[in-house]
Enzyme design. Structure first.
Site, short mmCIF file in Angstrom:
data_model
loop_
_atom_site.label_atom_id
_atom_site.label_comp_id
_atom_site.label_asym_id
_atom_site.label_seq_id
_atom_site.Cartn_x
_atom_site.Cartn_y
_atom_site.Cartn_z
CE LYS A 1 -31.41 -37.33 17.86
NZ LYS A 1 -30.51 -36.81 18.14
CG ASP B 1 -29.29 -39.46 15.34
OD1 ASP B 1 -28.47 -39.67 14.44
OD2 ASP B 1 -29.48 -37.57 15.58
CE LYS C 1 -28.34 -37.11 11.72
NZ LYS C 1 -28.12 -37.00 12.43
CG ASP D 1 -14.09 -42.08 9.00
OD1 ASP D 1 -12.98 -42.43 7.90
OD2 ASP D 1 -13.74 -41.57 10.14
CB THR E 1 -35.49 -33.68 8.77
OG1 THR E 1 -34.68 -32.94 9.60
CG2 THR E 1 -35.92 -35.28 9.08
NE ARG F 1 -35.34 -28.35 18.87
CZ ARG F 1 -34.87 -27.41 17.41
NH1 ARG F 1 -34.35 -26.32 17.08
NH2 ARG F 1 -34.29 -28.36 16.28
#
Length: 246
Positions: A36, A63, A65, A68, A127, A219
């Site tokens: 990603k 990613d 997102k 617009d 999330t 992470r």
């Protein structure tokens, strides 16, 4: 979708340089199904880092997102298609017209230029968000209801799937009766990992058991002393779900 646990693992390269991303890709290329590239790395390193990962044989989930006006999002998605990404996303909150025009633009570019068409995925509710967060921005639905509503809108608009918390996978599966509709779940944490800024989480095995197609892990892998070993442990946890009786 008939994929191995390894192929279902998306590693989030949330790092600040192409050099760091390159090192992680080199370590994890045989372990991750996809990488990603989000706004952090893309802003720091630009589209060349995407091209480099694709050239190395890695698959990329872009990613960014997009959210617009329809023309701008459709154009951005067309440009992402030319980069060779396997998956890209937009915000479902941008509405049906934005999503439909984006899907159309991606199909048109892929067909015209004879390149692989990426999956176009809609983000539902982040999330990191909860009911308080939604209320702050004027959304009175609880997260579960908002995710369900946006997933149904995305499916009706021709999207290939959605990004949602693992907590909402079962709701999406019961609301969208399309077997090929993809559900990608961030907010994945091994049982011994800190939550960080995530609020609605599950372990890798739990997410797959309830019907997620892909899980996104950042992470717990990228900040581990040994990222490859951390990825292997996550894949081993995913294999538990694959081996569990139906």
């Amino acid at each position: 979708m008939n994929l191995t646990p390894r192929e279902r693992l998306i590693v989030a390269l949330d790092v600040d340089s192409a050099q760091k991303a390159r090192a992680l890709v080199n370590d994890l290329n045989q372990l991750a199904g996809m990488f990603k590239v989000g706004s952090y790395l893309f802003t720091a390193a630009g589209p060349d880092v995407v091209r480099e990962i694709v050239s190395s044989g890695g698959q990329v989930f872009l990613d960014l997102k997009f959210h617009d006006i329809p023309n701008t999002v459709a154009s951005a998605a067309a440009a992402a298609t030319r980069l060779g990404v396997r998956m890209l996303n937009v915000h479902a909150a941008g509405g049906a017209e934005m999503m439909r025009r984006t899907v159309d633009a991606v199909f048109e570019v892929a067909e015209k230029e004879r390149i692989q068409r990426p999956w176009v995925i809609a983000v539902t509710v982040l999330t990191s968000a909860d009911a308080v967060t939604l209320k702050e921005v004027g959304v009175l639905n609880p997260p579960e209801a908002q995710v369900t509503a946006l997933a149904k809108l995305a499916a009706a608009s021709g999207m290939d799937g959605v990004v949602a918390s693992p907590r909402e996978v079962a709701l999406i599966r019961s609301s969208v009766k399309m077997p090929e509709f993809l559900v990608i779940t961030p907010g994945i944490r091994p049982s011994d990992s800190p939550l960080g800024d995530q609020k609605r989480v599950m372990t890798p095995a739990e997410a797959l058991k309830i019907g997620a197609d892909f899980i996104v892990v950042g992470r717990p892998i990228t900040e581990a002393p040994n990222p490859a070993e951390a990825a292997r442990l996550i894949i081993a946890d995913m294999e538990k779900a694959a081996q569990a009786p139906a």
